[in-house]
Design a protein around this motif. Structure first.
Motif, PDB file in Angstrom:
ATOM      1  N   PRO A 122      -6.157   2.416  25.539  1.00  0.00           N
ATOM      2  CA  PRO A 122      -5.047   1.957  26.393  1.00  0.00           C
ATOM      3  C   PRO A 122      -3.910   1.269  25.647  1.00  0.00           C
ATOM      4  CG  PRO A 122      -7.146   1.488  27.446  1.00  0.00           C
ATOM      5  CD  PRO A 122      -7.471   2.007  26.083  1.00  0.00           C
ATOM      6  N   LYS A 123      -4.205   0.483  24.580  1.00  0.00           N
ATOM      7  CA  LYS A 123      -3.105  -0.232  23.911  1.00  0.00           C
ATOM      8  C   LYS A 123      -2.151   0.734  23.225  1.00  0.00           C
ATOM      9  CE  LYS A 123      -5.576  -1.197  19.565  1.00  0.00           C
ATOM     10  NZ  LYS A 123      -6.021  -2.271  18.651  1.00  0.00           N
ATOM     11  N   THR A 124      -2.674   1.884  22.757  1.00  0.00           N
ATOM     12  CA  THR A 124      -1.799   2.887  22.145  1.00  0.00           C
ATOM     13  C   THR A 124      -1.056   3.668  23.214  1.00  0.00           C
ATOM     14  OG1 THR A 124      -3.402   3.053  20.334  1.00  0.00           O
ATOM     15  CG2 THR A 124      -1.720   4.751  20.461  1.00  0.00           C
ATOM     16  N   GLN A 125      -1.725   3.954  24.329  1.00  0.00           N
ATOM     17  CA  GLN A 125      -1.037   4.595  25.449  1.00  0.00           C
ATOM     18  C   GLN A 125       0.123   3.725  25.925  1.00  0.00           C
ATOM     19  OE1 GLN A 125      -4.111   5.087  28.360  1.00  0.00           O
ATOM     20  NE2 GLN A 125      -5.055   6.844  27.355  1.00  0.00           N
ATOM     21  N   ALA A 126      -0.124   2.418  26.001  1.00  0.00           N
ATOM     22  CA  ALA A 126       0.896   1.492  26.495  1.00  0.00           C
ATOM     23  C   ALA A 126       2.125   1.475  25.596  1.00  0.00           C
ATOM     24  CB  ALA A 126       0.312   0.088  26.615  1.00  0.00           C
ATOM     25  N   ALA A 127       1.927   1.656  24.290  1.00  0.00           N
ATOM     26  CA  ALA A 127       3.065   1.660  23.365  1.00  0.00           C
ATOM     27  C   ALA A 127       4.003   2.813  23.683  1.00  0.00           C
ATOM     28  CB  ALA A 127       2.561   1.763  21.925  1.00  0.00           C
ATOM     29  N   LEU A 128       3.437   3.965  24.023  1.00  0.00           N
ATOM     30  CA  LEU A 128       4.265   5.112  24.389  1.00  0.00           C
ATOM     31  C   LEU A 128       4.899   4.911  25.761  1.00  0.00           C
ATOM     32  CD1 LEU A 128       5.184   8.017  23.685  1.00  0.00           C
ATOM     33  CD2 LEU A 128       3.213   8.818  24.982  1.00  0.00           C
ATOM     34  N   LEU A 129       4.138   4.333  26.679  1.00  0.00           N
ATOM     35  CA  LEU A 129       4.635   4.156  28.044  1.00  0.00           C
ATOM     36  C   LEU A 129       5.785   3.155  28.110  1.00  0.00           C
ATOM     37  CD1 LEU A 129       1.157   4.272  29.736  1.00  0.00           C
ATOM     38  CD2 LEU A 129       2.972   5.918  30.094  1.00  0.00           C
ATOM     39  N   GLU A 130       5.812   2.167  27.173  1.00  0.00           N
ATOM     40  CA  GLU A 130       6.956   1.254  27.124  1.00  0.00           C
ATOM     41  C   GLU A 130       8.230   2.015  26.785  1.00  0.00           C
ATOM     42  OE1 GLU A 130       8.856  -2.415  24.512  1.00  0.00           O
ATOM     43  OE2 GLU A 130       7.001  -1.460  23.856  1.00  0.00           O
ATOM     44  N   SER A 131       8.125   2.923  25.825  1.00  0.00           N
ATOM     45  CA  SER A 131       9.312   3.694  25.433  1.00  0.00           C
ATOM     46  C   SER A 131       9.777   4.595  26.572  1.00  0.00           C
ATOM     47  CB  SER A 131       9.008   4.529  24.184  1.00  0.00           C
ATOM     48  OG  SER A 131       8.018   5.506  24.458  1.00  0.00           O
ATOM     49  N   MET A 132       8.843   5.100  27.380  1.00  0.00           N
ATOM     50  CA  MET A 132       9.202   5.953  28.511  1.00  0.00           C
ATOM     51  C   MET A 132       9.983   5.192  29.566  1.00  0.00           C
ATOM     52  SD  MET A 132       5.583   7.946  28.906  1.00  0.00           S
ATOM     53  CE  MET A 132       5.933   8.451  30.579  1.00  0.00           C
ATOM     54  N   GLN A 133       9.586   3.972  29.814  1.00  0.00           N
ATOM     55  CA  GLN A 133      10.202   3.184  30.874  1.00  0.00           C
ATOM     56  C   GLN A 133      11.483   2.487  30.408  1.00  0.00           C
ATOM     57  OE1 GLN A 133       9.199   3.170  33.960  1.00  0.00           O
ATOM     58  NE2 GLN A 133      10.637   1.672  34.759  1.00  0.00           N
ATOM     59  N   GLU A 134      11.446   1.930  29.196  1.00  0.00           N
ATOM     60  CA  GLU A 134      12.550   1.086  28.722  1.00  0.00           C
ATOM     61  C   GLU A 134      13.521   1.821  27.794  1.00  0.00           C
ATOM     62  OE1 GLU A 134      12.721  -1.833  30.000  1.00  0.00           O
ATOM     63  OE2 GLU A 134      10.738  -1.816  30.929  1.00  0.00           O
ATOM     64  N   TYR A 135      13.154   3.013  27.332  1.00  0.00           N
ATOM     65  CA  TYR A 135      13.949   3.742  26.337  1.00  0.00           C
ATOM     66  C   TYR A 135      14.187   2.877  25.107  1.00  0.00           C
ATOM     67  CZ  TYR A 135      14.709   7.144  30.029  1.00  0.00           C
ATOM     68  OH  TYR A 135      14.522   8.086  31.012  1.00  0.00           O
ATOM     69  N   ALA A 136      13.172   2.089  24.757  1.00  0.00           N
ATOM     70  CA  ALA A 136      13.228   1.215  23.586  1.00  0.00           C
ATOM     71  C   ALA A 136      11.807   0.843  23.205  1.00  0.00           C
ATOM     72  CB  ALA A 136      14.038  -0.044  23.877  1.00  0.00           C
ATOM     73  N   VAL A 137      11.630   0.372  21.970  1.00  0.00           N
ATOM     74  CA  VAL A 137      10.331  -0.134  21.528  1.00  0.00           C
ATOM     75  C   VAL A 137      10.544  -1.527  20.940  1.00  0.00           C
ATOM     76  CG1 VAL A 137       9.378   2.159  21.062  1.00  0.00           C
ATOM     77  CG2 VAL A 137      10.545   0.927  19.240  1.00  0.00           C
ATOM     78  N   THR A 138       9.502  -2.326  20.966  1.00  0.00           N
ATOM     79  CA  THR A 138       9.566  -3.685  20.420  1.00  0.00           C
ATOM     80  C   THR A 138       8.567  -3.804  19.277  1.00  0.00           C
ATOM     81  OG1 THR A 138      10.125  -4.534  22.616  1.00  0.00           O
ATOM     82  CG2 THR A 138       9.404  -6.132  20.969  1.00  0.00           C
TER      83      THR A 138
END
Length: 321
Positions: A122-138
């Protein structure tokens, strides 16, 4: 980037470009017309897709071909149980001057194929899902924007479920479409085998560029919609919510959970895009129906009674339509 004197002219150009895209993609991808239609609809609607199909159905080739015809950068990420978030978004490394610099991961592309997304924790899935929603990564407390257009296509294998991490409903909701990829017909498979076992490699022409796609995405948002179409879409979503005032009787018997407001939004945006791709300037109820299945498929949760009786989500959606 082409400029247009009016939205009507731009809409006509989009419909023409779509027909040309279908022809170019059809040089390589045979017998998956509905899948191509839905993926292109998602691209012009600024949505993401979850593609469900058994291995060997050319899911990777399909997305690679679409990326080529759209003149977009493409990266493929093979999800595995040991994949870390930094393997997707990138990480900070020390250079020769002993300064930290950010090295971009494969998520920094216009089209990202997340192969077998349910194989990673899940933590790796979440990293991709953040980019999908926010169009950015942290990364390390610093935010890095992604280049637009940005489109994620994730695949899942419906057969092999041992050792997987199924996406929870809240994360599935971020995908606009859940597209089921079936086996090709006998005639289509004959053509596939002939094309792929010779030394001929069809070349795909670049039809649209990044600026064109972004302009068309904005055009889709500007399409006017009649009130009765919006009311139909919202009413359809409300029918899927069990034990509410507008719930269908069948839904109360068969569903545990219904679709949320994001489904209503996707129904309208998808209907707008479907209308434009078919040469119309405003969507009607038929356009909502044309994209309702893949939008609702992953947002409804069956109860034990429906599972015991072998009633699928698709059957329930068809009854609602």
């Amino acid at each position: 980037m082409r400029t247009f004197s009016s939205d009507k002219e731009a809409a006509d150009a989009l419909a023409a470009s779509y027909r040309t895209l279908r022809q170019e993609i059809g040089k390589v991808i045979i017998g998956q017309d509905e899948v191509v239609r839905l993926v292109l609809t998602a691209v012009f609607s600024q949505g993401h897709c979850l593609l469900v199909g058994v291995p060997g159905l050319a899911k990777t080739l399909l997305i690679q071909t679409i990326a080529d015809s759209l003149d977009l950068s493409f990266n493929r990420i093979q999800f595995t149980p040991d994949l870390m978030p930094s393997d997707i978004v990138g990480s900070e490394t020390m250079n020769q001057q002993r300064d930290f610099q950010f090295v971009k991961g494969p998520v920094f592309a216009n089209i990202v194929l997340a192969d077998e997304i349910n194989r990673t924790p899940p933590k790796t899935q979440a990293a991709l899902l953040e980019s999908m929603q926010e169009y950015a990564v942290t990364v390390a407390g610093k935010r890095y924007g992604l280049e637009r257009p940005f489109f994620v296509l994730a695949t899942q294998n419906p057969i092999e479920q041992e050792g997987t991490y199924p996406l929870p409903e809240a994360q599935l909701d971020r995908f606009m479409f859940n597209i089921e990829l079936g086996y090709p017909s006998y005639e289509a498979e004959l053509q596939i085998v002939k094309n792929t076992t010779s030394d001929k490699k069809p070349s795909v022409n670049k039809i649209l560029h990044s600026d064109d796609i972004q302009a068309y995405q904005q055009l889709v948002r500007r399409v006017p919609v009649a009130d009765n179409v919006v009311e139909y879409a919202v009413s359809l979503v409300h029918k899927t919510r069990p034990n509410t005032d507008r719930a269908a009787a069948r839904v109360n018997q068969m569903l545990e959970w219904g679709a949320g407001p994001r489904a209503s939004q996707h129904l309208i945006v998808g209907a707008k895009c479907n209308a434009l791709l078919n040469g119309k300037y405003s969507p009607d109820i038929e356009d909502v129906k044309a994209i309702a299945g893949p939008i609702l498929r992953h947002r409804l949760v069956r109860n034990f009674k429906a599972e015991a009786e072998g009633i699928s989500i698709d059957q329930i959606v068809k009854e609602l339509l």
